[in-house]
Each structure stands twice: as C-alpha cells, then as structure tokens.
Design an enzyme around this catalytic site. Structure first.
Site, PDB file in Angstrom:
ATOM      1  N   PRO A  90       0.819  -1.211   0.000  1.00 15.92           N
ATOM      2  CA  PRO A  90       0.000   0.000   0.000  1.00 15.92           C
ATOM      3  C   PRO A  90       0.853   1.260   0.000  1.00 15.92           C
ATOM      4  O   PRO A  90       1.975   1.276   0.507  1.00 15.92           O
ATOM      5  CB  PRO A  90      -0.790  -0.111   1.304  1.00 15.92           C
ATOM      6  CG  PRO A  90      -0.768  -1.565   1.641  1.00 15.92           C
ATOM      7  CD  PRO A  90       0.552  -2.067   1.156  1.00 15.92           C
ATOM      8  N   CYS A  91       0.312   2.328  -0.572  1.00 18.39           N
ATOM      9  CA  CYS A  91       1.012   3.616  -0.621  1.00 18.39           C
ATOM     10  C   CYS A  91       0.682   4.391   0.639  1.00 18.39           C
ATOM     11  O   CYS A  91      -0.475   4.683   0.921  1.00 18.39           O
ATOM     12  CB  CYS A  91       0.577   4.410  -1.851  1.00 18.39           C
ATOM     13  SG  CYS A  91       1.433   5.981  -2.062  1.00 18.39           S
ATOM     14  N   GLN A  92       1.715   4.704   1.415  1.00 14.36           N
ATOM     15  CA  GLN A  92       1.516   5.456   2.637  1.00 14.36           C
ATOM     16  C   GLN A  92       2.550   6.574   2.707  1.00 14.36           C
ATOM     17  O   GLN A  92       3.186   6.915   1.704  1.00 14.36           O
ATOM     18  CB  GLN A  92       1.645   4.541   3.856  1.00 14.36           C
ATOM     19  CG  GLN A  92       0.585   3.456   3.915  1.00 14.36           C
ATOM     20  CD  GLN A  92       0.710   2.622   5.166  1.00 14.36           C
ATOM     21  OE1 GLN A  92       1.761   2.548   5.789  1.00 14.36           O
ATOM     22  NE2 GLN A  92      -0.375   1.968   5.539  1.00 14.36           N
ATOM     23  N   TYR A  94       6.035   7.691   3.671  1.00 15.96           N
ATOM     24  CA  TYR A  94       7.302   6.987   3.886  1.00 15.96           C
ATOM     25  C   TYR A  94       8.349   7.857   4.579  1.00 15.96           C
ATOM     26  O   TYR A  94       9.518   7.516   4.615  1.00 15.96           O
ATOM     27  CB  TYR A  94       7.862   6.495   2.545  1.00 15.96           C
ATOM     28  CG  TYR A  94       6.869   5.663   1.801  1.00 15.96           C
ATOM     29  CD1 TYR A  94       6.431   4.457   2.320  1.00 15.96           C
ATOM     30  CD2 TYR A  94       6.333   6.101   0.601  1.00 15.96           C
ATOM     31  CE1 TYR A  94       5.496   3.697   1.650  1.00 15.96           C
ATOM     32  CE2 TYR A  94       5.391   5.343  -0.073  1.00 15.96           C
ATOM     33  CZ  TYR A  94       4.982   4.136   0.459  1.00 15.96           C
ATOM     34  OH  TYR A  94       4.051   3.391  -0.205  1.00 15.96           O
TER      35      TYR A  94
END
Length: 417
Positions: A90-92, A94
């Site tokens: 998932p894109c969170q 960073y």
C-alpha cells in the site's frame, strides 16, 4: 541460482499467478512454471475477516509458510532465504523522523509497511526484488514532491541495490484494463546482472537494455527528462532525504550507485484488448441489470454536473465534473477497477450485455478477467465469500499478465547467474 520467491502483501496471489502462469481447472490449481514460493504473508489490518488470505490458502493450500499475521510483528530472520522478493504494498507516508536523541536518525518511522520491506532487504538481502504500487508514489507527498520515492531509493542504495522503475498502463500493452501502476525492479550489487548493467549508461538501461524496455518497449525520444543524485555526499542519511529531498520523477527511470536518470516516456506501439472480450457470453443473472429507477441514477452519476457547495469557511463554489461514457465503451480496455466496483458511484462500470443488449453491472467473474485471473478465482464457496468481497479483492489486485511477462525475463536473468 534457485528460483525461490517470498511474497509480501500477497493478496489473492497475483504475483504467484503471474510468475507460475496459474490455471484453474475443475477447481484445481495448476502451476505451469517452477518458481518455488517458500513464504507468503497476507494481512488485512482494517477488517475483522481475512478474505484475501482465505482465497490464497484455498487456492495454494494451508501451510506453515503461508502466514496471516501483521508483517510488523514477524521476525525477519525467520523468513526463508530467497532469490526474488515480490509484493504490491500500500502507498503510505514513507517519511522518517528523528529519534529523541537525534543520534539514530531513523528509529522514528511512518509508512510502516515500506519499512517492513526495508527490513527484509537489510536482513535477507534477496538478489532481486519486484514491487508494485500506485503511480502517485512517484510524486507524493504533494507538499514535497518525490520525497517518498526518494526515501525508498536511498533505502535501496544503502542496502546495495540498483533499481529500475516504470509506470505501466496495462491497457496500452494489450491487457484488458487501463490500470496505471509503478513497477520497481531492484538487483543487488553481488549479482552478475548488477555487474552487467553497471557497464550500461543510465539512458541505455531506460530505453533499450533494462527489463522494462525489453518487455514494455518505449519510444527512444523522451518527452522530458532529468537527473539527480542521492549519494552520501549530497544527503548524509535517510533523515536528510526525508527533510530536504524534492525532485520530479517521471514515469521511467533508473538509479545506479546513487545517480538517478528519469524520463517521461510513451509506448512504442499501443495494443488494445477490448472490454467486450472479457464479458460473459452466457445468460447473466437478472440481479446485475439496471432497472428503470437505477438507470436514471446511473445516468446522473455518469453525466456532467455543477453542484453548488460551501467551503468550511462559508465560501461558496461550484463543484464540477465532466461526463463519462455511459455505458462503458466495449471497444477499448476497461477503466481502472476500484474496490468499490458495482456500488452506485461514477467509477463502477456499466456495460451493454452481450445476450440481451440491456445495461448491467460487471459480474465477479468479469472483474477477475479484467485483472487476468483464472475464472472464479475468488469464488470460494467453503468460506462464504460474498460478491462484495470478491469485487473488493479485485479492486486491490494487479494485472496478472504484466507479472507473467516480467517473470519470463526475470527467469532468464536468474538462469544466467
């Protein structure tokens, strides 16, 4: 070199279906290739149930190496050694934060799931890595463009990797969905492949010699390009990257020894796989069809509109959106499928039925076909798998055909090690 794979964020097994060219015959899984999946992890933190994992073990069997636990709780030393690490994470956020003492630098962390991958890289040092993410990763966050991807690149660099990336629109390369995702291929400095690519120029890797250039050809003239570095001379650590990095990443690129070349590219040729080819040709259950009342609702949702709204401060404005094809054009690939597919919203597909000519929603089987999974892959009767969950899982899935194509090239690379 053995073809051993670890699959993180496994979902319903998209990477495995692609790499092993999986088929489903008489509800039995047939894996045509010989990638050995030595460990897989799938955990959905936001739900009480684990439908994706239930689908995975139904198809690939229950095993001590098929893990349904929060990856953050797992000792990475217990993960088997492997040749290829794969995952669609998932894109969170960073970014990294300083520890209270300021000495360790990266003890405070956000974007937990990326840091779990980073820990695997540090502990296990897999020779090759193949990851998938949403394309907005390259430009997030909006307040500091490119920072998140810069953090990832520096993490790979710190662990001895070069990486290539490409945003691939599956619909432009003969697959049945216009799904745009960024794919990342990394290779460790101990591999022969790393040494081979080290002799190539950065542009040559992007346009001719890299894995993506071979499997998904692009025009050799970039629409735009840029270079930068993220070496220790410019950024001393990950915290420094997190605080200061700001760079425009294009849809294609390479990082080698801290030097980055990125270019805005376009496909050399575009091949179309139309939506009509995945639609069922048999009679479809009446529950998928639009009635007169729902027809008007869908027509409104798909149409252009201007809606008066108010901002929190009371200021008035018009919310505008353009019209969409209604029904969907069957002569082009499907639009990107979301987890909300078939719910009453603009993004759900409405198609003209092959048999009756009436308008209806997609069936779960058609949703699987759009992502190129075997028919009825998510139809797990023993687990009471609801159709809502089946659509949700397909909205989260990747296009299997892309992995199948990349897998053949990676297989050749490993055979030459």
């Amino acid at each position: 070199m053995e073809k051993k794979v670890v699959e993180l964020f496994a979902g319903v097994g998209g990477f495995r279906c692609g790499l092993n060219q999986v088929k489903l015959e008489n509800n039995q899984v047939i894996e045509e290739n010989n990638w050995d999946f030595v460990w897989a992890n799938q955990w959905e933190p936001s739900t009480k149930t684990q439908p994706a994992f239930e689908c995975y073990i139904e198809r690939f069997g229950e095993s001590e190496t098929h893990i349904n636990e929060d990856i953050g709780t797992i000792d990475k030393e217990t993960i088997p050694n492997h040749t290829l690490l794969v995952g669609g994470f998932p894109c969170q956020d960073y970014s990294v934060a300083r520890s209270l003492s300021g000495e360790q630098g990266i003890e405070g962390k956000k974007g937990v799931l990326w840091w779990e991958i980073a820990e695997v890289l540090e502990v296990k040092r897999p020779p090759f890595v193949l990851l998938e993410n949403v394309d907005r990763l390259l430009r997030s966050p909006s307040s500091q463009r490119g920072r998140d991807f810069g953090v990832m690149l520096r993490t790979f660099l710190n662990n001895g990797y070069s990486i290539e990336w490409r945003v691939i629109n599956a619909g432009e390369y003969g697959f049945p969905q216009k799904r745009r995702r960024v794919f990342i291929f990394a290779y460790h400095e101990t591999t022969d492949y790393y040494k081979k690519m080290d002799k190539k120029s950065l542009p040559d890797i992007v346009f001719d010699d890299g894995i993506f250039a071979k499997d998904f050809p692009i025009n050799t003239t970039p629409l735009d390009k840029g270079k930068t570095i993220i070496t220790k001379d410019k950024y001393k650590d990950l915290v420094n990257i997190s605080d200061e990095f700001d760079f425009h990443f294009f849809n294609s690129g390479i990082m080698k020894k801290g030097k980055i070349y990125t270019a805005k590219t376009e496909p050399k040729t575009i091949t179309i796989s139309p939506l009509k080819d995945v639609l069922e040709t048999n009679k479809v259950d009446e529950k998928y069809f639009l009635d007169d009342e729902s027809f008007e609702k869908w027509k409104y949702l798909k149409g252009s509109k201007k809606i008066p709204r108010k901002k929190p401060n009371g200021e008035c404005y018009n919310f505008s959106e353009g019209s969409m094809a209604f029904p969907d054009n069957l002569d082009v690939p499907a639009r990107t499928m979301l987890t909300s597919e078939t719910s009453v919203n603009r993004s759900s597909h409405v198609v003209k039925d092959n048999v009756t000519g009436k308008l209806r929603l997609l069936t779960p089987l058609e949703a699987e076909r759009i992502n190129m999974f075997p028919d009825n892959w998510t139809n797990i009767e023993s687990k009471n798998m609801t159709e809502k969950r089946r659509y949700f899982m397909m909205g989260n899935a990747l296009v299997v055909g892309i992995i199948k194509k990349l897998g053949k090239t990676i297989e050749k690379i490993i055979e030459e090690e």
